[in-house]
Design a protein around this motif. Structure first.
Motif, PDB file in Angstrom:
ATOM      1  N   ARG A 158       0.911  -1.321   0.001  1.00  0.00           N
ATOM      2  CA  ARG A 158      -0.070  -0.007  -0.043  1.00  0.00           C
ATOM      3  C   ARG A 158       0.904   1.380  -0.111  1.00  0.00           C
ATOM      4  O   ARG A 158       1.427   1.585   1.019  1.00  0.00           O
ATOM      5  N   HIS A 159       0.817   2.147  -1.090  1.00  0.00           N
ATOM      6  CA  HIS A 159       1.951   2.924  -1.297  1.00  0.00           C
ATOM      7  C   HIS A 159       1.318   4.278  -1.961  1.00  0.00           C
ATOM      8  O   HIS A 159       1.783   5.347  -2.053  1.00  0.00           O
ATOM      9  N   LEU A 160      -0.102   4.269  -2.362  1.00  0.00           N
ATOM     10  CA  LEU A 160      -0.744   5.409  -3.090  1.00  0.00           C
ATOM     11  C   LEU A 160      -1.656   5.984  -1.811  1.00  0.00           C
ATOM     12  O   LEU A 160      -2.608   5.302  -1.178  1.00  0.00           O
ATOM     13  N   GLY A 161      -1.325   7.409  -1.600  1.00  0.00           N
ATOM     14  CA  GLY A 161      -2.244   8.063  -0.907  1.00  0.00           C
ATOM     15  C   GLY A 161      -3.366   9.019  -1.405  1.00  0.00           C
ATOM     16  O   GLY A 161      -3.706   8.696  -2.782  1.00  0.00           O
ATOM     17  N   VAL A 162      -3.892   9.737  -0.806  1.00  0.00           N
ATOM     18  CA  VAL A 162      -5.254  10.612  -1.458  1.00  0.00           C
ATOM     19  C   VAL A 162      -4.721  11.558  -2.443  1.00  0.00           C
ATOM     20  O   VAL A 162      -5.404  11.435  -3.614  1.00  0.00           O
ATOM     21  N   PHE A 163      -3.404  12.033  -2.607  1.00  0.00           N
ATOM     22  CA  PHE A 163      -3.246  12.851  -3.691  1.00  0.00           C
ATOM     23  C   PHE A 163      -2.769  11.907  -4.777  1.00  0.00           C
ATOM     24  O   PHE A 163      -3.388  12.363  -5.982  1.00  0.00           O
ATOM     25  N   SER A 164      -2.085  10.928  -4.756  1.00  0.00           N
ATOM     26  CA  SER A 164      -1.923  10.255  -5.901  1.00  0.00           C
ATOM     27  C   SER A 164      -3.151   9.290  -6.483  1.00  0.00           C
ATOM     28  O   SER A 164      -3.308   9.484  -7.654  1.00  0.00           O
ATOM     29  N   CYS A 165      -4.112   9.002  -5.449  1.00  0.00           N
ATOM     30  CA  CYS A 165      -5.180   8.422  -5.908  1.00  0.00           C
ATOM     31  C   CYS A 165      -6.306   9.519  -6.633  1.00  0.00           C
ATOM     32  O   CYS A 165      -6.848   9.315  -7.816  1.00  0.00           O
ATOM     33  N   THR A 166      -6.290  10.821  -6.148  1.00  0.00           N
ATOM     34  CA  THR A 166      -6.903  11.959  -6.918  1.00  0.00           C
ATOM     35  C   THR A 166      -6.284  12.259  -8.258  1.00  0.00           C
ATOM     36  O   THR A 166      -7.218  12.245  -9.380  1.00  0.00           O
ATOM     37  N   LEU A 167      -5.193  12.052  -8.559  1.00  0.00           N
ATOM     38  CA  LEU A 167      -4.505  12.337  -9.739  1.00  0.00           C
ATOM     39  C   LEU A 167      -4.722  11.006 -10.504  1.00  0.00           C
ATOM     40  O   LEU A 167      -4.686  11.260 -11.820  1.00  0.00           O
ATOM     41  N   LEU A 168      -4.683   9.941 -10.123  1.00  0.00           N
ATOM     42  CA  LEU A 168      -5.100   8.713 -10.910  1.00  0.00           C
ATOM     43  C   LEU A 168      -6.256   8.676 -11.486  1.00  0.00           C
ATOM     44  O   LEU A 168      -6.402   8.479 -12.361  1.00  0.00           O
ATOM     45  N   ILE A 169      -7.301   9.499 -10.752  1.00  0.00           N
ATOM     46  CA  ILE A 169      -8.787   9.609 -11.242  1.00  0.00           C
ATOM     47  C   ILE A 169      -8.610  10.676 -12.472  1.00  0.00           C
ATOM     48  O   ILE A 169      -9.077  10.677 -13.615  1.00  0.00           O
ATOM     49  N   VAL A 170      -8.225  11.871 -11.984  1.00  0.00           N
ATOM     50  CA  VAL A 170      -7.971  13.037 -12.952  1.00  0.00           C
ATOM     51  C   VAL A 170      -7.255  12.639 -14.320  1.00  0.00           C
ATOM     52  O   VAL A 170      -7.682  12.922 -15.211  1.00  0.00           O
ATOM     53  N   GLY A 171      -6.167  12.106 -14.154  1.00  0.00           N
ATOM     54  CA  GLY A 171      -5.533  11.673 -15.401  1.00  0.00           C
ATOM     55  C   GLY A 171      -6.072  10.587 -16.265  1.00  0.00           C
ATOM     56  O   GLY A 171      -5.841  10.802 -17.585  1.00  0.00           O
ATOM     57  N   ARG A 172      -6.818   9.919 -15.689  1.00  0.00           N
ATOM     58  CA  ARG A 172      -7.629   8.717 -16.480  1.00  0.00           C
ATOM     59  C   ARG A 172      -8.903   9.580 -16.979  1.00  0.00           C
ATOM     60  O   ARG A 172      -9.157   9.196 -18.369  1.00  0.00           O
ATOM     61  N   ILE A 173      -9.521  10.245 -16.414  1.00  0.00           N
ATOM     62  CA  ILE A 173     -10.817  11.081 -16.824  1.00  0.00           C
ATOM     63  C   ILE A 173     -10.272  11.972 -18.078  1.00  0.00           C
ATOM     64  O   ILE A 173     -10.848  11.953 -19.192  1.00  0.00           O
ATOM     65  N   ILE A 174      -9.340  12.949 -17.638  1.00  0.00           N
ATOM     66  CA  ILE A 174      -9.101  14.006 -18.471  1.00  0.00           C
ATOM     67  C   ILE A 174      -7.947  13.393 -19.450  1.00  0.00           C
ATOM     68  O   ILE A 174      -6.748  13.434 -19.450  1.00  0.00           O
ATOM     69  N   GLY A 175      -8.598  12.691 -20.579  1.00  0.00           N
ATOM     70  CA  GLY A 175      -7.519  11.665 -21.381  1.00  0.00           C
ATOM     71  C   GLY A 175      -7.678  12.715 -22.730  1.00  0.00           C
ATOM     72  O   GLY A 175      -7.503  13.991 -22.838  1.00  0.00           O
ATOM     73  N   THR A 176      -7.978  12.095 -23.872  1.00  0.00           N
ATOM     74  CA  THR A 176      -8.052  12.560 -25.136  1.00  0.00           C
ATOM     75  C   THR A 176      -9.388  13.180 -25.175  1.00  0.00           C
ATOM     76  O   THR A 176      -9.729  13.738 -26.246  1.00  0.00           O
ATOM     77  N   GLY A 177     -10.590  12.585 -24.588  1.00  0.00           N
ATOM     78  CA  GLY A 177     -11.906  13.015 -24.781  1.00  0.00           C
ATOM     79  C   GLY A 177     -12.241  14.286 -24.808  1.00  0.00           C
ATOM     80  O   GLY A 177     -12.789  14.867 -25.715  1.00  0.00           O
ATOM     81  N   ILE A 178     -11.648  15.084 -23.903  1.00  0.00           N
ATOM     82  CA  ILE A 178     -12.218  16.619 -23.885  1.00  0.00           C
ATOM     83  C   ILE A 178     -11.673  17.385 -24.865  1.00  0.00           C
ATOM     84  O   ILE A 178     -12.151  18.382 -25.278  1.00  0.00           O
ATOM     85  N   PHE A 179     -10.523  16.786 -25.468  1.00  0.00           N
ATOM     86  CA  PHE A 179      -9.799  17.498 -26.642  1.00  0.00           C
ATOM     87  C   PHE A 179     -10.193  17.130 -27.600  1.00  0.00           C
ATOM     88  O   PHE A 179      -9.636  17.781 -28.852  1.00  0.00           O
ATOM     89  N   SER A 180     -11.090  16.074 -28.036  1.00  0.00           N
ATOM     90  CA  SER A 180     -11.359  15.523 -29.446  1.00  0.00           C
ATOM     91  C   SER A 180     -12.909  15.356 -29.378  1.00  0.00           C
ATOM     92  O   SER A 180     -13.541  15.665 -30.643  1.00  0.00           O
ATOM     93  N   THR A 181     -13.538  14.876 -28.376  1.00  0.00           N
ATOM     94  CA  THR A 181     -15.029  14.440 -28.616  1.00  0.00           C
ATOM     95  C   THR A 181     -16.119  15.122 -28.608  1.00  0.00           C
ATOM     96  O   THR A 181     -17.270  15.112 -29.219  1.00  0.00           O
ATOM     97  N   PRO A 182     -15.564  16.814 -28.249  1.00  0.00           N
ATOM     98  CA  PRO A 182     -16.843  17.588 -28.497  1.00  0.00           C
ATOM     99  C   PRO A 182     -17.395  17.681 -29.735  1.00  0.00           C
ATOM    100  O   PRO A 182     -18.761  18.131 -29.948  1.00  0.00           O
ATOM    101  N   SER A 183     -16.418  17.750 -30.913  1.00  0.00           N
ATOM    102  CA  SER A 183     -16.791  17.860 -32.148  1.00  0.00           C
ATOM    103  C   SER A 183     -17.719  16.667 -32.631  1.00  0.00           C
ATOM    104  O   SER A 183     -18.848  17.080 -33.199  1.00  0.00           O
ATOM    105  N   SER A 184     -17.538  15.602 -32.125  1.00  0.00           N
ATOM    106  CA  SER A 184     -18.436  14.256 -32.534  1.00  0.00           C
ATOM    107  C   SER A 184     -19.603  14.429 -31.771  1.00  0.00           C
ATOM    108  O   SER A 184     -20.645  14.025 -32.347  1.00  0.00           O
TER     109      SER A 184
END
Length: 602
Positions: free
Chosen positions: A81-107
């Motif tokens: 167990r080595h992931l804390g709140v900071f890393s877990c929050t960024l794990l979610i943010v990094g996964r959600i903010i992928g290519t979708g917000i930069f690409s899918t609005p047009s589709s």
């Protein structure tokens, strides 16, 4: 008392319907409620630190244990167990903010036809994602172990044994690739002015996924630092787009009329349910990742507390940035420009606001920030694959290798390889221009089927196991809303779209649904070939647990060896006329032979 103590319910004397719960088992010397009270008292006496490291639900009710491994066995091995709140929050943010917000609005705009409807779908996606997050929080805090949906399906759908596990495994392995994000990164680089043929695009995508695999497999701690850094960089890029959008709306840029898209925002809206369902799949795919921590809970410090903080915080950050970024896009370009931009709407924004020269530089930054999508997705997918291998499902070359943390003893490189193989196939095989939108649709549909069974499982547990400790409890109307939305998303894609062809021509608009169902059907066939067919010939699998050199515990499920069968046959020959008591009952009722355990007797 700690928050974990408070999460344990005050046990009621009476069960459902006001009847004494002890009547449920008249033959029990100690009523079930008293047994639960004893276990609860023992948990409280263990202390806060001990309680934080336990899976409370399965301690109180062992029947709920998902799969073959106990909580302690499942968490053994790896980096711990080595992931804390900071890393877990960024794990979610990094996964959600992928290519979708930069690409899918047009589709999405092309599907629904208007700016207003598009923005409403982004809000709807945010609401649906939060509803799903709360359901996953209840399951995740009840079963704080890696695997996500695999664990929750196993806890609820125990019969037929392994069926839910194998169906989920098929979906996770076949559709758990990172190819779509890598393809969009290449498209963004092309928009920055770089010339790229189809094979150059594929080469870049292969380089990205290959680098990420080696990064996580050989230097796992550096991989976490890289993920965190890229996630923070991604937030900075989105904040830059949002602030630039505010400047555009103020009228102090080269954009002539930044408010044009907002005057009659719903003009041209589609009236087809199919268009909205397909667009919603894309929105939900852009929000996908709020459950990322649920897949890696074996690596999370104090998993219950961390999950309850990181989940809502990470999703809220992304939702606010998503909505404001879409407003910025619509302020800087016309509907027609955005619709024709394809997968490069962020690049179009930079061009209209800062000019062609600045567009090239800024688009490269977007492509660099998008690369955190691949590390975060791959990090979680590898651990899902490892959990599936630990459960004993049949894999080539045996489960020991795929469940291990080879070669470092800290990170599941074999699980990364399982993730790498379908990603390479998807990158190389189809044309990128057709592959990306179709992949988004195909990924979304089986996921919604799994979500449907997860929500149904929540209601089943609430009814049949009302007294099990739940450190987090979702409000039932939220779960009902999520259920209704999931059912709509499963039905609506079969309704004809307004344009008659959908958004992935020349492919039929309903094809992605059929492909998704076919992939899950393959899982049923896989399970039947593994669990059912051997029984037709009188064989039954035998399972045992084994601890590997790196500390990982794996379930090994095997047919009896020829040596075992020969020894059993020898014992049978030594007893030419076994007495009647040698069998547990009459033939043909599903029991076992007392001599060497063959099935077929009861």
């Amino acid at each position: 008392m700690s928050s974990l103590f408070k999460s344990l319910p005050a046990w009621k004397k009476f069960g459902r319907g006001g009847e004494d719960a002890s009547n449920d088992d008249a033959g029990s010397a100690v009523p079930a409620e008293e047994q639960i009270d004893v276990k609860r008292s023992k948990l409280e006496s263990d202390g806060e630190e001990s309680l934080a490291s336990k899976e409370i639900a399965t301690v109180v009710d062992p029947d709920l244990n998902p799969g073959e491994l106990s909580f302690e066995e499942d968490a053994a091995g790896g980096m711990g167990r080595h992931l804390g709140v900071f890393s877990c929050t960024l794990l979610i943010v990094g996964r959600i903010i992928g290519t979708g917000i930069f690409s899918t609005p047009s589709s999405i705009l092309g599907s629904v036809g208007s700016v207003g409807a598009s923005l409403m779908l982004w809000v709807l996606g945010f609401v649906l994602s939060f509803c799903g997050l709360f359901i996953w929080l209840e399951f995740g805090t009840m079963f704080p172990r890696s695997g996500g949906e695999k664990v929750y399906l196993e806890a609820v759908y125990k019969r037929p044994k392994y069926l839910a596990t194998v169906i989920f495994a098929t979906n996770a392995i076949v559709l758990g690739f990172t190819a779509a994000g890598c393809i969009v990164e290449c498209s963004i680089l092309v928009a920055a002015g770089h010339t790229a043929t189809r094979w150059v695009t594929r080469g870049i995508a292969l380089g990205v996924i290959g680098f990420v695999t080696l990064l996580h497999g050989l230097t796992p701690r550096l991989g976490v630092w890289v993920m965190n850094g890229l996630s923070l960089f991604k937030i900075v890029i989105l904040l830059f787009i949002v602030i630039s959008g505010w400047v555009v709306l103020s009228g102090h840029t080269r954009v002539a009329d930044p408010h044009a898209n907002f005057r009659d925002a719903f003009a041209g809206s589609s009236h087809s349910s199919n268009d909205y369902a397909t667009a919603t799949f894309k929105v939900l795919n852009a929000y996908a990742g709020w459950s990322n921590v649920n897949y890696v809970l074996n690596n999370v410090k104090n998993p219950v507390r961390t999950l309850k903080i990181a989940g809502p915080l990470g999703l809220a950050i992304c939702a606010v940035l998503y909505l404001l970024a879409n407003i910025s896009y619509f302020a800087a370009a016309t509907k027609e420009e955005i619709t024709k931009s394809g997968v490069t709407v962020a690049s179009l924004f930079f061009k209209n606001v800062f000019g062609a020269k600045a567009q090239k530089a800024l688009t490269v930054f977007v492509a660099m920030s998008s690369r955190s999508y691949a590390p975060t997705t791959t990090f979680a997918a590898a651990r899902i694959n490892q959990e599936l291998a630990k459960e004993g499902i049949p894999l080539p070359f045996g489960n020991r290798f795929w469940a291990s943390n080879w070669p470092t003893g800290k990170s599941p490189m074999p699980g990364l390889i399982i993730h790498l193989i379908p990603s390479i196939i998807v990158i190389i095989a189809p044309p990128p221009s057709v592959a990306y939108p179709f992949i988004l649709d195909v990924e979304g549909y089986p996921g919604q089927i799994i979500n449907l069974f997860i929500v149904i499982g929540l209601f089943w547990l609430r009814w049949h196991k009302p007294n099990v400790p739940r450190p987090f409890k979702v409000w039932l109307p939220v779960a009902f809303f999520s259920l209704a939305a999931t059912v709509f998303l499963l039905i609506a894609p079969y309704l004809p779209p307004a344009n008659g062809v959908g958004d992935t021509p020349p492919l039929p608009y309903y094809l992605y649904c059929l492909v998704g169902i076919a992939i899950m059907a393959v899982g049923v066939i896989w399970w039947a070939g593994w669990r059912v067919v051997p029984r037709w010939f009188g064989f039954e699998y035998v399972s045992r647990k084994e601890r590997l050199e790196d500390g990982t515990v794996v379930t090994l499920v095997r047919l009896p060896s020829l040596g075992t069968l020969a020894a059993a046959a020898g014992r049978l020959r030594a007893v030419p006329r076994p007495p009647p008591t040698a069998f547990a009952g009459r033939p043909g009722r599903g029991g076992r032979c007392a001599v060497f355990g063959w099935p077929g007797f009861a």
